[in-house]
Motif scaffolding. Sequence first.
Motif, PDB file in Angstrom:
ATOM      1  N   LEU A 231       0.819  -1.223   0.000  1.00  0.00           N
ATOM      2  CA  LEU A 231       0.000   0.000   0.000  1.00  0.00           C
ATOM      3  C   LEU A 231       0.849   1.268   0.000  1.00  0.00           C
ATOM      4  N   VAL A 232       2.035   1.174   0.568  1.00  0.00           N
ATOM      5  CA  VAL A 232       2.870   2.374   0.730  1.00  0.00           C
ATOM      6  C   VAL A 232       3.241   2.959  -0.630  1.00  0.00           C
ATOM      7  N   VAL A 236      -3.951   4.006  -2.472  1.00  0.00           N
ATOM      8  CA  VAL A 236      -4.860   2.971  -1.972  1.00  0.00           C
ATOM      9  C   VAL A 236      -6.078   2.830  -2.893  1.00  0.00           C
ATOM     10  N   ASP A 237      -5.765   2.684  -4.166  1.00  0.00           N
ATOM     11  CA  ASP A 237      -6.814   2.418  -5.151  1.00  0.00           C
ATOM     12  C   ASP A 237      -7.035   0.903  -5.246  1.00  0.00           C
ATOM     13  N   ASP A 238      -7.931   0.504  -6.132  1.00  0.00           N
ATOM     14  CA  ASP A 238      -8.272  -0.919  -6.255  1.00  0.00           C
ATOM     15  C   ASP A 238      -7.038  -1.783  -6.525  1.00  0.00           C
ATOM     16  N   GLU A 239      -6.158  -1.244  -7.336  1.00  0.00           N
ATOM     17  CA  GLU A 239      -4.974  -2.012  -7.709  1.00  0.00           C
ATOM     18  C   GLU A 239      -4.083  -2.272  -6.491  1.00  0.00           C
ATOM     19  N   ALA A 240      -3.907  -1.229  -5.674  1.00  0.00           N
ATOM     20  CA  ALA A 240      -3.061  -1.372  -4.487  1.00  0.00           C
ATOM     21  C   ALA A 240      -3.701  -2.336  -3.486  1.00  0.00           C
ATOM     22  N   ALA A 276     -11.321  -3.814   5.480  1.00  0.00           N
ATOM     23  CA  ALA A 276     -10.581  -3.138   6.557  1.00  0.00           C
ATOM     24  C   ALA A 276      -9.713  -2.022   5.983  1.00  0.00           C
ATOM     25  N   ILE A 277      -9.055  -2.307   4.860  1.00  0.00           N
ATOM     26  CA  ILE A 277      -8.195  -1.277   4.253  1.00  0.00           C
ATOM     27  C   ILE A 277      -9.057  -0.089   3.821  1.00  0.00           C
TER      28      ILE A 277
END
Lengths: 284, 164
Positions: A231-232, A236-240, A276-277
């Motif tokens: 994620l870093v 934080v899109d769908d791909e991440a 959760a994300i």
Amino acid sequence: MIPAPFDYYRPNDMAGVLALLSEHGDDARVMAGGHSLIPMMKLRMADVPHLIDLQDVEGLSGITVADGSVRIGAMTTQAEIIDHAGLTQVAPIMKEAALQIADPQVRYMGTVGGNVANGDPGNDMPGLMQCLDAHFTLVGKDGERTVAARAFYEAAYMTARTDEEVLTAVTFRATSGGYAYEKQKRKIGDYATAAAAVLITKEGGTCTAASIAMTNLSDVPVFSADAGAALVGSSVDDEAIKAAKEAMLGDIDPSEDNRGPVAFKRHVAGVILARAITRAWSRA
Amino acid sequence: MSKKMHITLTVNGKEEEFLAEPRELLIYTLRERLNITGPHIGCETSHCGACTVTLNGKSVKSCTMFVAQANGAEVTTIEGMGGPDALHPLQEAFKEHHGLQCGYCTPGMITRAAKLLEENPNPTEEDVRFGIAGNLCRCTGYQNIVKSILAAAATMNAAKEAAE
Ligand SMILES: Cc1cc2nc3c(=O)[nH]c(=O)nc-3n(C[C@H](O)[C@H](O)[C@H](O)COP(=O)(O)OP(=O)(O)OC[C@H]3O[C@@H](n4cnc5c(N)ncnc54)[C@H](O)[C@@H]3O)c2cc1C
Ligand code: FES
Ligand code: FES
């Protein structure tokens, strides 16, 4: 359901507890809230000839928040965690998780120390402690030592704590940014089919740090450094999120039981982590 | 057998003293030793809440507590809340709103509800459902139990206001 007989002790200080543990060795066990231990004793799956009740031992309960760090005494109950406004202010994920443990009656009795010391992969606090990078304080006859939660769990019911040590507190840094504890269970009072603890930091739309841990998906709680790393640097899109899920799935090792076959658990783990994300990110 | 212990308990305001093995479960102490049979045994595995009592201000499943652990404690059971001549507002509300059918879960349900209302005198329906999640009922579908607890809350709040 009557447990095997035992001798009962209720010392009021740690010296008394340690003396009993060294006198009786393997035959002695400490009891906190008893809500994991008593059911096992009733089923005669745990045999405890010498039972040491910790309820009167001084200095084992209470929550302290100071200088950005949190200390929770081992005998602090889930209900006390839920009610503590100061704790919720600096680490709201604790309350969110505690509210998803068991039911009201159990939460009045069950303690954080018992939950993390138990070593049952179904317990929720151990995974949460991985996410928080908490440390556990252990006291034994040779004094005190601290063990990182991430190094504490060895196998189901096997931890770095020796039989003659007592866990006295958990400590961790105050959190910042977004948080979420998400749990899939069959009914209230059930252990997780899968649960995820997530902490995320956001700066200018980009994720700068993330910590991810999973519950009941292996014989120990799973800290997935790779899932956090995925994620870093992203928005934080769908791909991440998909990348984090893939990384997490590489770290878990669920087994089939009455909560379902392995493929189902892996599926649920992915769904729960994504939720959760998403929730943590929305709060970041 | 292990050594018997000297136990003191205050149950519904009355002091009780006796010798018991530490492994005796509190539900058996209440039902079989003290003849306080309001709290029931439903599952005996910590799940159903039929055995719920109030112990030192906490709702506790008395099938999951050794009498030795409870030594020195104050215990309240349904018997301590009200009787046929003077019903507790919760008992009255359960009667009025059909909060029970077979009645097996009811002593635990009401004991738990009393603690819930003490902590949160103005609960929403959701608060009530979450707050009694440790008590199972096989008959009512919960609908009327929730209704009864909300009605009792209103009665108790009105009585409190009238007293002020
Ligand atoms: C119906 C029901 C549902 C539940 N659902 C959940 C759930 O969803 N999630 C969840 O996480 N838990 C759940 N639990 C377990 C509950 O949270 C327990 O209370 C908790 O796991 C253990 O805490 P305790 O204080 O009761 O510990 P105890 O039962 O007293 O002890 C557990 C073990 O830890 C050891 N221990 C306890 N304290 C210490 C200490 N200070 N130092 C060293 N060793 C110690 C004991 O020797 C024992 O081996 C549930 C329990 C019940 C009965
Ligand atoms: S009898 Fe105690 S919880 Fe069911
Ligand atoms: S009324 Fe029958 S179990 Fe609740």
